[in-house]
Motif scaffolding. Sequence first.
Motif, PDB file in Angstrom:
ATOM      1  N   ILE A 187      42.723  40.482  41.799  1.00 30.09           N
ATOM      2  CA  ILE A 187      44.050  40.572  41.188  1.00 30.09           C
ATOM      3  C   ILE A 187      44.429  41.363  39.865  1.00 30.09           C
ATOM      4  N   THR A 216      31.372  37.157  30.137  1.00 29.47           N
ATOM      5  CA  THR A 216      31.315  35.971  31.294  1.00 29.47           C
ATOM      6  C   THR A 216      32.728  35.552  31.788  1.00 29.47           C
ATOM      7  N   GLY A 217      32.661  35.636  33.114  1.00 34.40           N
ATOM      8  CA  GLY A 217      33.851  35.109  33.772  1.00 34.40           C
ATOM      9  C   GLY A 217      35.072  36.282  33.933  1.00 34.40           C
ATOM     10  N   LYS A 220      32.754  40.177  37.583  1.00 35.21           N
ATOM     11  CA  LYS A 220      31.805  41.073  37.797  1.00 35.21           C
ATOM     12  C   LYS A 220      31.295  41.061  39.228  1.00 35.21           C
ATOM     13  N   ARG A 404      37.395  32.935  34.807  1.00 39.47           N
ATOM     14  CA  ARG A 404      36.957  31.705  35.254  1.00 39.47           C
ATOM     15  C   ARG A 404      37.620  30.581  34.708  1.00 39.47           C
ATOM     16  N   GLU A 407      41.272  30.112  35.621  1.00 37.16           N
ATOM     17  CA  GLU A 407      41.121  29.364  37.212  1.00 37.16           C
ATOM     18  C   GLU A 407      41.051  27.896  36.817  1.00 37.16           C
ATOM     19  N   LYS A 503      28.203  27.479  34.418  1.00 32.98           N
ATOM     20  CA  LYS A 503      28.987  28.598  35.049  1.00 32.98           C
ATOM     21  C   LYS A 503      30.012  27.727  36.003  1.00 32.98           C
TER      22      LYS A 503
HETATM   23  N1  LIG Z   1      40.777  40.069  39.534  1.00 34.18           N
HETATM   24  C1  LIG Z   1      40.360  38.564  39.876  1.00 34.18           C
HETATM   25  N2  LIG Z   1      41.252  38.227  40.842  1.00 34.18           N
HETATM   26  C2  LIG Z   1      41.247  37.028  41.151  1.00 34.18           C
HETATM   27  N3  LIG Z   1      39.992  36.083  40.865  1.00 34.18           N
HETATM   28  C3  LIG Z   1      39.276  36.782  40.163  1.00 34.18           C
HETATM   29  C4  LIG Z   1      39.412  37.944  39.578  1.00 34.18           C
HETATM   30  N4  LIG Z   1      38.287  38.156  38.483  1.00 34.18           N
HETATM   31  C5  LIG Z   1      37.673  37.046  38.903  1.00 34.18           C
HETATM   32  N5  LIG Z   1      38.158  36.150  39.677  1.00 34.18           N
HETATM   33  C6  LIG Z   1      37.450  34.724  39.859  1.00 34.18           C
HETATM   34  O1  LIG Z   1      37.029  34.294  38.605  1.00 34.18           O
HETATM   35  C7  LIG Z   1      35.874  33.506  38.731  1.00 34.18           C
HETATM   36  C8  LIG Z   1      34.724  33.987  37.748  1.00 34.18           C
HETATM   37  O2  LIG Z   1      34.413  35.389  38.467  1.00 34.18           O
HETATM   38  P1  LIG Z   1      32.988  36.045  38.648  1.00 34.18           P
HETATM   39  O3  LIG Z   1      32.055  34.977  39.022  1.00 34.18           O
HETATM   40  O4  LIG Z   1      32.971  37.357  39.500  1.00 34.18           O
HETATM   41  O5  LIG Z   1      32.694  36.458  37.130  1.00 34.18           O
HETATM   42  P2  LIG Z   1      31.342  37.090  36.315  1.00 34.18           P
HETATM   43  O6  LIG Z   1      31.952  38.135  35.391  1.00 34.18           O
HETATM   44  O7  LIG Z   1      30.422  37.405  37.558  1.00 34.18           O
HETATM   45  O8  LIG Z   1      30.960  35.806  35.707  1.00 34.18           O
HETATM   46  P3  LIG Z   1      29.422  35.685  35.015  1.00 34.18           P
HETATM   47  O9  LIG Z   1      29.286  36.712  34.059  1.00 34.18           O
HETATM   48  O10 LIG Z   1      29.453  34.289  34.329  1.00 34.18           O
HETATM   49  O11 LIG Z   1      28.343  35.554  36.058  1.00 34.18           O
HETATM   50  C9  LIG Z   1      35.574  33.612  40.244  1.00 34.18           C
HETATM   51  O12 LIG Z   1      36.149  32.537  40.799  1.00 34.18           O
HETATM   52  C10 LIG Z   1      36.463  34.862  40.819  1.00 34.18           C
HETATM   53  O13 LIG Z   1      36.911  34.493  42.220  1.00 34.18           O
END
Ligand SMILES: Nc1ncnc2c1ncn2[C@@H]1O[C@H](COP(=O)(O)OP(=O)(O)OP(=O)(O)O)[C@@H](O)[C@H]1O
Length: 508
Positions: A187, A216-217, A220, A404, A407, A503
């Motif tokens: 999104i 973080t969050g 990625k 995150r 959410e 996390k």
């Molecule tokens: N653009 C987006 N639209 C909808 N949901 C999202 C979006 N970006 C992240 N999320 C949601 O936010 C949460 C965190 O995303 P994600 O695990 O991909 O983050 P990350 O950057 O990998 O975090 P980390 O660095 O802690 O591993 C997940 O539940 C993901 O589905």
Amino acid sequence: MSLSVNLLAKIAIELQNGISQENRFQRLISTLREVLDCDACALLRYEQQQFRPLAIDGLSPDVLGRRFALEAHPRLEAIARAGDVVRFPADSTLPDPYDGLIPDQEVLKVHACVGLPLFASQTLIGALTMDGMNPTQFDTFSDEELRLIAVLAAGALNNALLIEQLENHDVLPAPHQGSKAPDSEMIGLSPGMMQLKKEIEIVAPSDLNVLISGETGTGKELVARAIHRASTRAEKPLVYLNCAALPESVAESELFGHVKGAFTGAISNRSGKFEMAHEGTLFLDEIGELSLPLQAKLLRVLQYGDIQRVGDDRSLRVDVRVLAATNRDLKQEVLDGNFRADLFHRLSVFPVSVPALRERGDDIALLAGFFCEQSRQRLGLTQVVLSQGALQRLLHYGWPGNIRELEHAIYRAIVLARATGSGSEVVLEPGHFALNDPSHSPTSLAPVVSIQEPAPLGLSLRDATDDFQRRAVRQALTHSHGNWAAAARELDVNVANLHRLAKRLGIK
Ligand SMILES: Nc1ncnc2c1ncn2[C@@H]1O[C@H](COP(=O)(O)OP(=O)(O)OP(=O)(O)O)[C@@H](O)[C@H]1O
């Protein structure tokens, strides 16, 4: 008033003019709202049993981020099934998906509501919805006239979608580019997100390794999924490995596998993540946490394309694309001697940076709407509305834990609001959000909260336990000035487990 030839011509011309514009859908909807004198109007795209708003007028901004599953919204289901103009009786008891989402109309009682399904070659591609506070608002328009509008709008929508496909260079969707699963949709319409989506489109079909960096969050992992989904490897596995949660003793075997008897406990041959990802993609999350000896082994695989299982002299060829993610400044880690420069260069052939939520402007509203709708369904509620005050609060918060954190904040607010209110319609007010850090700077830590404070009333045991753990972890992190190893010692847990727990709790 019925539609004169002049008005119809105006709609047709406006639609035609708007087609090549970037805001083409917005133009379409604004024209219709004006011509039909609606209080709220929306153009929705239909895909995979759900409606996705493409443009709205007269509705709260978070609607743009909501996804309306057919099974959860009887009015939209009626429009999808009808095949023709649907006029809902003004006193219809079917729940309205926009109830509470039209500013200044807290509850949608008796009102006029019309839905027009949009077809291209007999396939449902979208819908137009129109709401008016005057119950007889659309009576002056005949079904014929509304049908004509639907045909014009369907043509414009179909053309716009074709143009979009052409701009994306995929004249026909290739099999591996199948639509995104609803739960992994990214999104966001902010410039930063549009740029990111463009970069994903560019890099996905190549076979380049990608380094995805971001706080973080920020999403990625979602980016990695999007790259894999749009790549030629989409039909093959996407294998995930979190390098932070990898105890040193088993890390090598996790990555490369082992043969029976290689070490105590190796009771049979076992393939590692690289083998599992053969011909597919390996996503190495938190790559910055990988130890230097393992970095050397990883570099070898990237250089020569072969692996050795632990305890085996033979080499196995693997064909794996590596996507790596980090929330560290890897360049700095290289300078500090914590990360190999050669590995850094191999991984970051195509670096992609995911923007922090506080840099995404109105995306916060869209994401809030998305999570409101998601949680509404999860909790079986009729409606979840974000008050103007609450939205302002969210827009002005710094979001150190990014998406995150948002959410979790929405989910928690809904649970709280449900516990303190009555009925299955929930309105989120600023007080439902415990956001203490309006002036976030990237280096600031999560707010200090005493773990002595009782959990808010009305939470389930699981939510209350999570709440307590969240406070304990934050407190330990504050004491240790953000040093995870020290925080883990204070809490007497393994550091990898602490990362995992944080996390899950939305802290990192
Ligand atoms: N653009 C987006 N639209 C909808 N949901 C999202 C979006 N970006 C992240 N999320 C949601 O936010 C949460 C965190 O995303 P994600 O695990 O991909 O983050 P990350 O950057 O990998 O975090 P980390 O660095 O802690 O591993 C997940 O539940 C993901 O589905």
